[in-house]
Motif scaffolding. Structure first.
Motif, mmCIF file in Angstrom:
data_model
loop_
_atom_site.group_PDB
_atom_site.id
_atom_site.type_symbol
_atom_site.label_atom_id
_atom_site.label_comp_id
_atom_site.label_asym_id
_atom_site.label_seq_id
_atom_site.Cartn_x
_atom_site.Cartn_y
_atom_site.Cartn_z
ATOM 1 N N ASP A 180 23.251 25.416 49.580
ATOM 2 C CA ASP A 180 23.319 25.313 48.133
ATOM 3 C C ASP A 180 24.770 25.126 47.691
ATOM 4 N N ASP A 181 24.929 24.503 46.533
ATOM 5 C CA ASP A 181 26.264 24.354 45.969
ATOM 6 C C ASP A 181 26.862 25.724 45.646
ATOM 7 N N PRO A 182 28.175 25.867 45.728
ATOM 8 C CA PRO A 182 28.801 27.159 45.394
ATOM 9 C C PRO A 182 28.530 27.635 43.965
ATOM 10 N N ASN A 183 28.073 26.742 43.079
ATOM 11 C CA ASN A 183 27.718 27.174 41.726
ATOM 12 C C ASN A 183 26.439 27.999 41.685
ATOM 13 N N ALA A 184 25.743 28.106 42.816
ATOM 14 C CA ALA A 184 24.487 28.854 42.864
ATOM 15 C C ALA A 184 24.760 30.356 42.768
ATOM 16 N N TYR A 185 23.733 31.130 43.028
ATOM 17 C CA TYR A 185 23.817 32.580 42.832
ATOM 18 C C TYR A 185 24.937 33.208 43.644
ATOM 19 N N ALA A 186 25.566 34.199 43.073
ATOM 20 C CA ALA A 186 26.688 34.856 43.739
ATOM 21 C C ALA A 186 26.263 35.530 45.034
ATOM 22 N N GLU A 187 25.011 36.004 45.086
ATOM 23 C CA GLU A 187 24.558 36.733 46.272
ATOM 24 C C GLU A 187 23.928 35.824 47.324
ATOM 25 N N GLN A 188 24.046 34.515 47.150
ATOM 26 C CA GLN A 188 23.444 33.598 48.121
ATOM 27 C C GLN A 188 24.138 33.715 49.485
ATOM 28 N N LYS A 189 23.440 33.268 50.524
ATOM 29 C CA LYS A 189 24.053 33.193 51.839
ATOM 30 C C LYS A 189 25.246 32.247 51.788
ATOM 31 N N SER A 190 26.261 32.556 52.544
ATOM 32 C CA SER A 190 27.400 31.656 52.655
ATOM 33 C C SER A 190 27.099 30.596 53.709
ATOM 34 N N PRO A 191 27.802 29.466 53.698
ATOM 35 C CA PRO A 191 27.644 28.494 54.787
ATOM 36 C C PRO A 191 27.890 29.109 56.159
ATOM 37 N N GLY A 192 28.806 30.072 56.223
ATOM 38 C CA GLY A 192 29.037 30.768 57.493
ATOM 39 C C GLY A 192 27.819 31.550 57.943
ATOM 40 N N ASP A 193 27.131 32.182 56.983
ATOM 41 C CA ASP A 193 25.892 32.894 57.313
ATOM 42 C C ASP A 193 24.853 31.934 57.876
ATOM 43 N N VAL A 194 24.729 30.766 57.248
ATOM 44 C CA VAL A 194 23.753 29.772 57.692
ATOM 45 C C VAL A 194 24.074 29.313 59.109
ATOM 46 N N ALA A 195 25.357 29.069 59.386
ATOM 47 C CA ALA A 195 25.764 28.629 60.727
ATOM 48 C C ALA A 195 25.501 29.714 61.766
ATOM 49 N N ARG A 196 25.746 30.979 61.416
ATOM 50 C CA ARG A 196 25.489 32.072 62.361
ATOM 51 C C ARG A 196 23.990 32.217 62.632
ATOM 52 N N GLU A 197 23.177 32.100 61.588
ATOM 53 C CA GLU A 197 21.729 32.190 61.775
ATOM 54 C C GLU A 197 21.218 31.051 62.652
ATOM 55 N N LEU A 198 21.811 29.873 62.502
ATOM 56 C CA LEU A 198 21.432 28.742 63.350
ATOM 57 C C LEU A 198 21.645 29.101 64.823
ATOM 58 N N LEU A 199 22.805 29.635 65.129
ATOM 59 C CA LEU A 199 23.116 29.971 66.526
ATOM 60 C C LEU A 199 22.212 31.083 67.046
ATOM 61 N N GLU A 200 21.928 32.058 66.188
ATOM 62 C CA GLU A 200 21.062 33.161 66.610
ATOM 63 C C GLU A 200 19.642 32.677 66.894
ATOM 64 N N THR A 201 19.183 31.688 66.122
ATOM 65 C CA THR A 201 17.803 31.217 66.254
ATOM 66 C C THR A 201 17.656 30.157 67.335
ATOM 67 N N TYR A 202 18.619 29.238 67.406
ATOM 68 C CA TYR A 202 18.455 28.067 68.262
ATOM 69 C C TYR A 202 19.450 27.988 69.418
ATOM 70 N N GLY A 203 20.501 28.762 69.405
ATOM 71 C CA GLY A 203 21.535 28.610 70.425
ATOM 72 C C GLY A 203 22.545 27.558 70.007
ATOM 73 N N GLU A 204 23.394 27.167 70.958
ATOM 74 C CA GLU A 204 24.522 26.305 70.591
ATOM 75 C C GLU A 204 24.482 24.926 71.244
ATOM 76 N N ASN A 205 23.374 24.562 71.871
ATOM 77 C CA ASN A 205 23.352 23.301 72.617
ATOM 78 C C ASN A 205 22.882 22.095 71.809
ATOM 79 N N ASP A 206 22.301 22.312 70.637
ATOM 80 C CA ASP A 206 21.743 21.205 69.864
ATOM 81 C C ASP A 206 22.798 20.478 69.042
ATOM 82 N N PHE A 207 22.545 19.190 68.823
ATOM 83 C CA PHE A 207 23.331 18.417 67.858
ATOM 84 C C PHE A 207 23.022 18.969 66.471
#
Length: 284
Positions: A163-190
């Protein structure tokens, strides 16, 4: 009398020039062009070699032909495997924004799987939640700080959207999204990221581990002159950076669309509306 006649002749000679200039400015703002580019990566699965992503950004409620027919024809011609809409589909000046979003989004979703992330103007207009609901009802996937796998030929790539940074203050950060990606899928995917704001790449997004980020937001710098990366940006001022095409920061890659619409009352010059046709290539 002779002076008046000369002035009239000068005015008559100027009329065709003024008409030609007006015609050029109209064409420069209303005739979309398709920019075909390629991105190669050794991390891309062989099954995705030739996978085509059409990126549309910053429409701001603009129509190219009745029902956006001209735009849809341009997208259809690219036979995309995926369509990415990177924010500012509508803004606070768009008449009937929900109908526009549903109509345009539904027509795109009929051509290929279509994914959307919010831009700053959906939030400025206080329409973001309703726009996403309208798009979802029309068959578009709204990526709200999440990741989805895209599968082809027994292989997959990962597509994240923030989401754009103008969204809710309590939204996940892009860093949170990237960490969740690694936790769910690992680091080998494009990994491909859709994030509206080009000007967040060099300070934030490049650190997240995505192979390629697709952004918009800068409208190509509005006026493009030789040897400049756009002349002006409402958010970055004069001579902004990261306004169009590919950029790299410490091995992380960004592609910025010049976008399609304008923020009223601005206009484009030497900067036609852009449909991006991005083909992924497997680098051996």
């Amino acid at each position: 009398m002779k002076k008046a006649t000369k002035r009239r002749h000068r005015l008559l000679r100027a009329v065709p020039i003024l008409l030609a200039l007006a015609g050029f400015v109209w064409w420069d703002n209303n005739a979309p062009e398709t920019n075909r580019v390629e991105f190669s990566s050794s991390r891309l699965p062989a099954a995705f070699d030739g996978f085509t992503v059409v990126q549309l950004s910053d429409l701001h409620g603009k129509e190219f032909g009745a029902g956006n027919k001209t735009l849809l024809d341009a997208v259809r011609a690219e036979a995309p495997d995926l369509i990415a809409v990177t924010g500012d589909l509508v803004d606070e000046n768009t008449e009937q924004p929900l109908e526009y979003a549903a109509g345009t989004g539904g027509a795109l979703a009929e051509l290929a799987p279509t994914y959307f992330v919010t831009g700053n103007h959906e939030w400025v207009a206080r329409e973001a939640e309703d726009i996403c609901a309208a798009l979802e009802s029309a068959g578009v996937v709204c990526l709200r700080n999440e990741t989805v796998p895209i599968e082809r030929g027994g292989a997959r790539i990962l597509l994240s959207g923030v989401d754009d940074p103008n969204a809710y203050a309590e939204q996940k950060s892009p860093g949170d999204v990237a960490r969740e990606l690694l936790e769910t899928y690992g680091e080998n995917d494009f990994r491909l990221l859709l994030a509206h704001r080009n000007n967040r790449f060099a300070s934030e997004y490049y650190r997240l581990g995505y192979d390629l980020t697709l952004s918009g937001h800068a409208h190509g710098g509005l006026i493009r002159l030789p040897f400049t990366d756009g002349l002006i940006d409402p958010h970055q001022g004069f001579f902004p950076s990261y306004t169009a095409g590919f950029y790299s920061v410490e091995g992380s890659e960004l592609f910025v669309s010049r976008g399609l619409g304008n923020i009223r009352p601005s206009f484009r010059l030497f900067n036609r509306p852009e449909v991006v046709s991005l083909t992924l290539r497997c680098e051996s």
